[in-house]
Design a protein around this motif. Structure first.
Motif, short mmCIF file in Angstrom:
data_model
loop_
_atom_site.label_atom_id
_atom_site.label_comp_id
_atom_site.label_asym_id
_atom_site.label_seq_id
_atom_site.Cartn_x
_atom_site.Cartn_y
_atom_site.Cartn_z
N SER A 7 3.15 32.75 12.87
CA SER A 7 4.36 32.79 13.68
C SER A 7 4.87 31.38 13.98
N TRP A 8 3.94 30.45 14.28
CA TRP A 8 4.36 29.07 14.54
C TRP A 8 4.92 28.41 13.28
N ILE A 9 4.30 28.69 12.14
CA ILE A 9 4.81 28.15 10.88
C ILE A 9 6.24 28.62 10.63
N ALA A 10 6.53 29.86 11.01
CA ALA A 10 7.88 30.40 10.83
C ALA A 10 8.88 29.82 11.82
N VAL A 11 8.44 29.61 13.06
CA VAL A 11 9.37 29.23 14.13
C VAL A 11 9.65 27.73 14.18
N VAL A 12 8.63 26.91 13.99
CA VAL A 12 8.77 25.46 14.22
C VAL A 12 9.88 24.81 13.38
N PRO A 13 10.00 25.10 12.07
CA PRO A 13 11.07 24.46 11.30
C PRO A 13 12.46 24.72 11.88
N PHE A 14 12.71 25.92 12.36
CA PHE A 14 14.03 26.24 12.91
C PHE A 14 14.23 25.58 14.28
N ALA A 15 13.15 25.48 15.05
CA ALA A 15 13.24 24.77 16.33
C ALA A 15 13.56 23.30 16.09
N GLY A 16 12.90 22.70 15.10
CA GLY A 16 13.20 21.30 14.76
C GLY A 16 14.62 21.13 14.27
N TRP A 17 15.07 22.08 13.45
CA TRP A 17 16.46 22.05 12.94
C TRP A 17 17.44 22.07 14.11
N ALA A 18 17.20 22.95 15.06
CA ALA A 18 18.10 23.06 16.22
C ALA A 18 18.11 21.78 17.03
N LEU A 19 16.94 21.17 17.23
CA LEU A 19 16.86 19.93 18.00
C LEU A 19 17.67 18.82 17.35
N VAL A 20 17.51 18.66 16.04
CA VAL A 20 18.23 17.58 15.35
C VAL A 20 19.73 17.88 15.33
N ARG A 21 20.09 19.14 15.06
CA ARG A 21 21.52 19.49 14.98
C ARG A 21 22.25 19.24 16.29
N LEU A 22 21.58 19.48 17.41
CA LEU A 22 22.24 19.33 18.70
C LEU A 22 21.99 17.97 19.36
N SER A 23 21.27 17.09 18.68
CA SER A 23 20.82 15.85 19.31
C SER A 23 21.90 14.76 19.38
N GLY A 24 22.93 14.86 18.53
CA GLY A 24 23.88 13.75 18.44
C GLY A 24 23.39 12.65 17.53
N PHE A 25 22.31 12.91 16.81
CA PHE A 25 21.74 11.95 15.84
C PHE A 25 21.71 12.64 14.48
N GLU A 26 22.10 11.91 13.43
CA GLU A 26 22.08 12.50 12.09
C GLU A 26 21.23 11.63 11.17
N PRO A 27 20.04 12.11 10.78
CA PRO A 27 19.21 11.36 9.84
C PRO A 27 19.91 11.22 8.49
N ASP A 28 19.34 10.38 7.65
CA ASP A 28 19.89 10.13 6.32
C ASP A 28 19.49 11.27 5.38
N TRP A 29 19.64 11.03 4.09
CA TRP A 29 19.27 12.00 3.07
C TRP A 29 17.79 12.34 3.21
N PRO A 30 17.34 13.60 3.06
CA PRO A 30 18.12 14.75 2.59
C PRO A 30 18.77 15.58 3.70
N TRP A 31 18.70 15.12 4.96
CA TRP A 31 19.26 15.93 6.04
C TRP A 31 20.75 16.16 5.87
N VAL A 32 21.48 15.14 5.42
CA VAL A 32 22.94 15.27 5.36
C VAL A 32 23.36 16.44 4.47
N PRO A 33 22.85 16.58 3.24
CA PRO A 33 23.22 17.79 2.50
C PRO A 33 22.61 19.07 3.06
N VAL A 34 21.41 18.98 3.63
CA VAL A 34 20.71 20.17 4.12
C VAL A 34 21.41 20.77 5.33
N VAL A 35 21.93 19.94 6.25
CA VAL A 35 22.50 20.46 7.49
C VAL A 35 23.74 21.31 7.23
#
Length: 307
Positions: free
Chosen positions: A2-30
């Motif tokens: 369950s943690w393996i399933a949940v953690v990636p999406f929790a991390g995605w949400a944190l980065v998406r709402l953080s006001g910070f945008e990492p470099d590649w590969p996040w830019v195409p992935v987001v």
């Protein structure tokens, strides 16, 4: 599990709402954040099915955060009080000039745009369009054709004055002032920054978006292939400066514009990277995603009413 399933999406949400945008590969992935929101729902269901409440709570928080970011795109917004003349805009990426000229001209006849913005306009594509009679329907033009992907143009029913082309890397974004018969003067940009598809392209992509004129002051309308979705930070900053996305306003913000299938049996999931951004003082009356053969982008059409 369950943690393996949940953690990636929790991390995605944190980065998406953080006001910070990492470099590649996040830019195409987001760009795939709407899919991540759907995936987060599945992860939450798995956590609760396995009776892992802590993981389920984290997953619910991720679903709520991603939902806040993407769900409003499915619902129509209100419009400002605008009683000026109507402006109809069609934007099309020609995929290095290969798009079907006859079908593009049929679209021009069908939606009757006042403005046509083109991206990846090559000299040969421009020749075919003009031989097909584009100037008969849209007699005014500022054209910047180039071999390869960097050419662009604006054709219009009303007089145009050329502005300084926005040039970042090999990509040129034609910039014009349109004199509307109703008395308004509207700046229009045929948008096409670099695509952030590999390591090292982020400065060119970001620079192309940051060079676009901010909202406010003179009326402006930006139309074309932004190579960005509403989940990219530079796009959100551009909107916050005084624009509204026509698809989002009409509740059609999930309609993918790229990649068009082009007869292939497999392709990437669709994302929304072609846009019409209207000055926030304009009322958006219509938005459509259309079809055009021999290009990987779907054209977009919007009708707006000027203030």
């Amino acid at each position: 599990m369950s943690w393996i399933a949940v953690v990636p999406f929790a991390g995605w949400a944190l980065v998406r709402l953080s006001g910070f945008e990492p470099d590649w590969p996040w830019v195409p992935v987001v760009a795939y954040t709407p899919y991540a929101a759907a995936g987060a729902v599945v992860a939450v269901a798995l956590a609760w099915l396995l009776r892992r409440r802590a993981a389920g709570v984290v997953g619910i928080a991720a679903v709520m955060a991603l939902g806040i970011a993407v769900v409003p795109r499915a619902f129509a917004d209100g419009n400002p009080a605008a009683d000026g003349p109507v402006l109809r805009v069609l934007a099309a990426n020609l995929m290095v000039g290969q798009a079907d000229t006859d079908q593009l001209m049929a679209l021009v006849g069908q939606v009757r745009p006042d403005v046509l913005t083109l991206q990846e306009l090559t000299p040969d594509a421009m020749r075919r369009l003009e031989e097909a009679g584009v100037r008969e329907r849209l007699p005014h033009a500022v054209t910047r054709p180039l071999p390869g992907v960097g050419g662009s143009a604006v054709y219009a029913r009303h007089p145009l004055t050329a502005g300084e082309t926005i040039k970042v890397g090999a990509f040129g974004q034609a910039r014009v002032w349109l004199a509307h018969p109703g008395g308004d003067r509207v700046e229009i940009v045929s948008v096409h920054p670099c695509a952030p598809k590999r390591v090292g392209r982020q400065p060119c992509w970001q620079g192309g978006l940051q060079a676009l004129p901010r909202g406010g002051g003179q009326l402006r309308l930006l139309a074309g292939d932004f190579n960005a979705t509403l989940d990219h930070l530079p796009m959100r900053e551009l909107l916050a400066s005084g624009y509204r996305d026509a698809a989002d306003v009409m509740g059609r913000g999930f309609t993918a514009t790229w990649p068009q299938a082009m007869g292939r049996t497999w392709r990437l999931p669709g994302v929304t990277i072609d846009h019409v951004l209207a000055d926030s003082r304009m009322a958006v009356r219509d938005f459509r995603v259309l079809e055009l053969r021999h290009t990987d982008h779907r054209p977009v059409f919007a009708e707006v009413r000027l203030p």
